[in-house]
Design a protein around this motif. Structure first.
Motif, short mmCIF file in Angstrom:
data_model
loop_
_atom_site.label_atom_id
_atom_site.label_comp_id
_atom_site.label_asym_id
_atom_site.label_seq_id
_atom_site.Cartn_x
_atom_site.Cartn_y
_atom_site.Cartn_z
N ILE A 91 154.54 10.56 -12.36
CA ILE A 91 155.42 9.47 -12.81
C ILE A 91 154.91 8.90 -14.13
N ALA A 92 153.60 8.72 -14.24
CA ALA A 92 153.02 8.21 -15.49
C ALA A 92 153.32 9.15 -16.66
N TYR A 98 159.40 9.79 -21.69
CA TYR A 98 160.77 9.32 -21.91
C TYR A 98 160.86 7.85 -22.34
N LYS A 99 159.80 7.10 -22.11
CA LYS A 99 159.72 5.71 -22.56
C LYS A 99 160.97 4.88 -22.25
N VAL A 104 160.44 -1.38 -13.38
CA VAL A 104 159.93 -2.27 -12.35
C VAL A 104 159.30 -1.42 -11.25
N PHE A 105 158.12 -1.81 -10.80
CA PHE A 105 157.39 -1.05 -9.79
C PHE A 105 157.17 -1.94 -8.58
N PRO A 132 149.79 0.00 -16.31
CA PRO A 132 149.89 -0.26 -17.76
C PRO A 132 151.21 0.19 -18.39
N LEU A 133 151.99 1.01 -17.68
CA LEU A 133 153.22 1.56 -18.24
C LEU A 133 154.48 0.86 -17.76
#
Length: 272
Positions: A91-92, A98-99, A104-105, A132-133
Motif C-alpha cells: 500500500i505504501a 500514485y500520490k 484516510v487510514f 507518514p503517507l
C-alpha cells in the motif's frame, strides 16, 4: 469531462456485510460518490465474531490497486484492514507512486466483537511506512492504546494520545471516544501546527454498531472527494454516523452486534 467523485477503499472483506469493504461501499454510495475497492484480506465472520482470516497475496493486492488507478480518477483513498507487513509495504508503494490527494487510514486492529485483527509485528511497520503517507488516521480507543502502548481512560488522556501520535509523524488524527460511554461522547481531532479540537456528539444506545469505524472513515473520504474541507468532512461524517446508528438501532441482523443503517437517507450520485 463530467465524472463522479470517486473513493478507492483498500480494506478487508466482511462476509457478514456490516464492516470492511462492504460497509465502505455502502457508505460511499449512500453519500453520492462512486466506490472502487481493493481487498487486503478475506474474513469469515458474522455478527458474533471473526472465525478466520485469509490474507490476499500482496502481489494480487498490488494488481487490484494498479488496475483502479491506471483507469479511474481517484479523489480520495480509504485504508482499512492492514494485517501483515507485506500488505502495508504494498500500500505504501502504491501511495508513493500514485500520490492521491487525500488518504484516510482507519487502522482496524480489533473487531467490534473483540477479535484481534492485526499481527503485533505489523504495528511498528505502520508507523514507519504508512502513517507518514496518509492525511488522517482514525483510531478508536482500543486501536490507539495498541499504537502508543498506553492506557486511555479519559478525554484528557485521549487529547494527550492524539497529540502524541501527531508528534510521532501523523499529519492529523481523529481519535474516537465512543468506547468511553457517557451521555456526551467526545472525539479528539489533532493536526500538525493546529489547536486540538474536542468534537462532541450525543450517545445513542444501540448494540448495532458493527462497522462504525469503517463507516466513519469512508464517509470522511466521500465528503472530501465531493469537495469539502477535512474539518467539514469530519463534521458531516459524524452527523451521518449518528443518523445511521439511530436509524438502525432497533433492527435485528444476526445474533450479535448488527450493522448501521447505511442507507437511511441516500444522496443521489453527484457529478464533478
Amino acid at each position: 469531462m463530467t465524472r463522479y467523485p470517486t473513493v478507492l477503499t483498500i480494506a478487508g472483506s466482511d462476509s457478514g456485510g456490516g464492516a470492511g469493504i462492504q460497509a465502505d461501499l455502502k457508505t460511499i454510495a449512500a453519500l453520492g460518490a462512486y466506490g472502487a475497492s481493493a481487498i487486503t484480506a478475506l474474513t469469515a465472520q458474522n455478527t458474533k465474531g471473526v472465525r478466520s482470516i485469509h490474507a490476499v497475496p500482496p502481489a494480487f493486492l498490488k494488481e487490484q490497486i494498479e488496475a483502479v488507478f491506471d483507469d479511474i480518477t481517484v479523489d480520495a483513498v480509504k485504508i482499512g484492514m492492514v494485517n501483515t507487513i507485506e500488505v502495508a509495504q504494498v500500500i505504501a508503494e502504491m501511495l508513493e507512486r500514485y500520490k492521491p490527494g487525500f488518504v484516510v487510514f482507519d487502522p482496524v486492529m480489533v473487531s467490534t466483537s473483540g477479535s484481534r485483527l492485526i499481527r503485533e509485528e505489523t504495528v511498528s511497520v505502520l508507523w514507519e511506512v504508512l502513517f507518514p503517507l496518509v492525511h488522517l488516521i482514525t483510531p478508536n480507543l482500543d486501536e490507539a492504546q495498541i499504537l502508543i502502548s498506553e492506557k486511555i481512560e479519559s478525554v484528557e488522556a485521549m487529547k494527550v494520545a492524539a497529540e502524541e501520535m501527531v508528534s510521532r509523524g501523523c499529519e492529523a488524527v481523529l481519535l474516537k471516544g465512543g468506547h468511553l460511554v457517557a451521555p456526551v461522547l467526545s472525539d479528539i481531532f489533532a493536526q500538525k501546527d493546529q489547536n486540538t479540537l474536542i468534537l462532541e456528539s450525543s450517545y445513542i444506545d444501540s448494540r448495532n454498531v458493527h462497522g462504525t469505524g469503517c463507516t466513519l472513515s469512508s464517509a470522511i473520504a466521500a465528503f472530501v472527494a465531493s469537495g469539502n474541507s477535512l474539518p467539514e468532512s469530519i463534521i458531516f461524517a459524524k452527523e451521518y454516523i449518528s443518523g445511521a446508528i439511530a436509524a438502525g438501532k432497533d433492527v435485528t441482523t444476526g445474533q450479535g452486534p448488527g450493522p448501521l443503517n447505511h442507507s437511511f437517507s441516500p444522496v443521489p450520485m453527484q457529478l464533478i
